[in-house]
Design a protein around this motif. Structure first.
Motif, PDB file in Angstrom:
ATOM      1  N   HIS A  77       0.703  -1.424   0.031  1.00 54.85           N
ATOM      2  CA  HIS A  77      -0.062  -0.189   0.029  1.00 54.85           C
ATOM      3  C   HIS A  77       0.941   1.269  -0.029  1.00 54.85           C
ATOM      4  O   HIS A  77       2.048   1.322   0.454  1.00 54.85           O
ATOM      5  CB  HIS A  77      -0.979  -0.009   1.238  1.00 54.85           C
ATOM      6  CG  HIS A  77      -0.170   0.071   2.484  1.00 54.85           C
ATOM      7  ND1 HIS A  77       0.209   1.228   2.980  1.00 54.85           N
ATOM      8  CD2 HIS A  77       0.149  -0.919   3.430  1.00 54.85           C
ATOM      9  CE1 HIS A  77       0.901   1.086   4.296  1.00 54.85           C
ATOM     10  NE2 HIS A  77       0.811  -0.218   4.443  1.00 54.85           N
ATOM     11  N   CYS A 129      -5.799  -7.617  -6.650  1.00 63.44           N
ATOM     12  CA  CYS A 129      -6.384  -8.292  -5.368  1.00 63.44           C
ATOM     13  C   CYS A 129      -5.741  -7.275  -4.228  1.00 63.44           C
ATOM     14  O   CYS A 129      -4.873  -6.510  -4.389  1.00 63.44           O
ATOM     15  CB  CYS A 129      -5.850  -9.535  -5.088  1.00 63.44           C
ATOM     16  SG  CYS A 129      -6.271 -10.710  -6.357  1.00 63.44           S
ATOM     17  N   SER A 130      -6.512  -7.376  -3.093  1.00 63.69           N
ATOM     18  CA  SER A 130      -6.061  -6.415  -2.160  1.00 63.69           C
ATOM     19  C   SER A 130      -6.531  -7.044  -0.775  1.00 63.69           C
ATOM     20  O   SER A 130      -7.522  -7.901  -0.776  1.00 63.69           O
ATOM     21  CB  SER A 130      -6.801  -5.114  -2.190  1.00 63.69           C
ATOM     22  OG  SER A 130      -6.702  -4.211  -0.825  1.00 63.69           O
ATOM     23  N   PRO A 180      -8.323  -6.638   2.957  1.00 64.25           N
ATOM     24  CA  PRO A 180      -9.359  -5.814   3.233  1.00 64.25           C
ATOM     25  C   PRO A 180      -8.935  -4.535   4.108  1.00 64.25           C
ATOM     26  O   PRO A 180      -9.976  -3.679   4.482  1.00 64.25           O
ATOM     27  CB  PRO A 180     -10.017  -6.829   4.159  1.00 64.25           C
ATOM     28  CG  PRO A 180      -9.269  -7.652   4.903  1.00 64.25           C
ATOM     29  CD  PRO A 180      -7.979  -7.774   3.836  1.00 64.25           C
ATOM     30  N   ARG A 190      -8.077  -0.605   4.802  1.00 57.55           N
ATOM     31  CA  ARG A 190      -8.475   0.485   4.065  1.00 57.55           C
ATOM     32  C   ARG A 190      -7.622   1.164   3.134  1.00 57.55           C
ATOM     33  O   ARG A 190      -7.758   1.270   1.936  1.00 57.55           O
ATOM     34  CB  ARG A 190      -9.115   1.451   4.924  1.00 57.55           C
ATOM     35  CG  ARG A 190      -9.689   2.867   4.325  1.00 57.55           C
ATOM     36  CD  ARG A 190     -10.037   4.040   5.143  1.00 57.55           C
ATOM     37  NE  ARG A 190     -10.767   4.952   4.503  1.00 57.55           N
ATOM     38  CZ  ARG A 190     -11.017   5.937   5.326  1.00 57.55           C
ATOM     39  NH1 ARG A 190     -10.865   6.070   6.415  1.00 57.55           N
ATOM     40  NH2 ARG A 190     -11.222   7.200   4.547  1.00 57.55           N
ATOM     41  N   LEU A 239      -6.976  -1.335   0.010  1.00 58.29           N
ATOM     42  CA  LEU A 239      -7.983  -1.296  -1.111  1.00 58.29           C
ATOM     43  C   LEU A 239      -8.079   0.135  -1.824  1.00 58.29           C
ATOM     44  O   LEU A 239      -8.287   0.236  -2.840  1.00 58.29           O
ATOM     45  CB  LEU A 239      -9.662  -1.377  -0.201  1.00 58.29           C
ATOM     46  CG  LEU A 239      -9.897  -2.590   0.067  1.00 58.29           C
ATOM     47  CD1 LEU A 239     -10.976  -2.678   1.061  1.00 58.29           C
ATOM     48  CD2 LEU A 239     -10.335  -3.640  -0.957  1.00 58.29           C
ATOM     49  N   GLN A 240      -7.631   1.085  -1.019  1.00 60.86           N
ATOM     50  CA  GLN A 240      -7.525   2.616  -2.019  1.00 60.86           C
ATOM     51  C   GLN A 240      -6.341   2.569  -3.059  1.00 60.86           C
ATOM     52  O   GLN A 240      -6.264   2.845  -3.845  1.00 60.86           O
ATOM     53  CB  GLN A 240      -7.346   3.645  -0.861  1.00 60.86           C
ATOM     54  CG  GLN A 240      -8.655   3.818   0.076  1.00 60.86           C
ATOM     55  CD  GLN A 240      -8.151   4.996   1.057  1.00 60.86           C
ATOM     56  OE1 GLN A 240      -7.237   4.865   1.691  1.00 60.86           O
ATOM     57  NE2 GLN A 240      -8.754   5.994   0.873  1.00 60.86           N
ATOM     58  N   ASP A 272     -13.892  -3.207  -9.094  1.00 67.50           N
ATOM     59  CA  ASP A 272     -13.440  -3.278  -7.626  1.00 67.50           C
ATOM     60  C   ASP A 272     -12.399  -4.552  -7.405  1.00 67.50           C
ATOM     61  O   ASP A 272     -12.358  -5.540  -7.923  1.00 67.50           O
ATOM     62  CB  ASP A 272     -14.574  -3.482  -6.705  1.00 67.50           C
ATOM     63  CG  ASP A 272     -15.382  -2.129  -6.772  1.00 67.50           C
ATOM     64  OD1 ASP A 272     -15.167  -0.875  -7.298  1.00 67.50           O
ATOM     65  OD2 ASP A 272     -16.553  -2.507  -6.106  1.00 67.50           O
ATOM     66  N   PRO A 273     -11.322  -4.165  -6.543  1.00 70.89           N
ATOM     67  CA  PRO A 273     -10.283  -5.020  -6.269  1.00 70.89           C
ATOM     68  C   PRO A 273     -10.896  -6.354  -5.667  1.00 70.89           C
ATOM     69  O   PRO A 273     -11.912  -6.067  -4.996  1.00 70.89           O
ATOM     70  CB  PRO A 273      -9.691  -4.433  -5.278  1.00 70.89           C
ATOM     71  CG  PRO A 273      -9.826  -2.688  -5.381  1.00 70.89           C
ATOM     72  CD  PRO A 273     -11.135  -2.834  -5.932  1.00 70.89           C
ATOM     73  N   VAL A 324     -11.099  -8.816  -2.938  1.00 78.83           N
ATOM     74  CA  VAL A 324     -10.364  -8.741  -1.459  1.00 78.83           C
ATOM     75  C   VAL A 324      -9.771 -10.280  -1.193  1.00 78.83           C
ATOM     76  O   VAL A 324     -10.700 -11.121  -1.336  1.00 78.83           O
ATOM     77  CB  VAL A 324     -11.490  -8.391  -0.343  1.00 78.83           C
ATOM     78  CG1 VAL A 324     -10.978  -8.557   0.981  1.00 78.83           C
ATOM     79  CG2 VAL A 324     -12.046  -6.851  -0.707  1.00 78.83           C
TER      80      VAL A 324
END
Length: 102
Positions: A9, A51-52, A54, A56, A59-60, A71-72, A74
């Motif tokens: 991230h 993929c991300s 969970p 925040r 995900l951003q 959307d990624p 999760v």
């Protein structure tokens, strides 16, 4: 051939009273993620799946890497420290994406 990009991230806000999972990206982090997205786009390899964890901030970051994409996905195992579980979860996410595309 599969090309895998592992991205941590971008810059996140300090934990000052926030639950760690709720920490958002800072403005610097948003700029970092957008810069990386441009670099990936210039590389010419289209993204098939993002993929991300969970969290925040993750995900951003993932959403900024592929703004035109879905959307990624999760993957709960990301960030949990278990490399084998993470690899298996990523393979399942890839297989699910391939099955939807078929």
């Amino acid at each position: 051939m599969i090309t895998l990009h592992l991205v941590r991230h971008a810059d996140a806000a300090p934990g000052d009273g926030l639950d760690d999972a709720a920490r958002p990206l800072t403005l610097r982090g948003v700029m970092e993620a957008r810069t990386l997205a441009r670099s990936l786009a210039l590389g010419g390899a289209p993204l098939d799946l993002v993929c991300s964890s969970p969290r925040r901030r993750a995900l951003q970051t993932a959403a900024l890497l592929w703004p035109e994409g879905p959307d990624p996905t999760v993957v709960e195992e990301l960030g949990a420290g278990d490399v084998v579980a993470t690899a298996l979860a990523l393979a399942r996410a890839r297989d699910a994406t391939a099955a939807r595309a078929a």
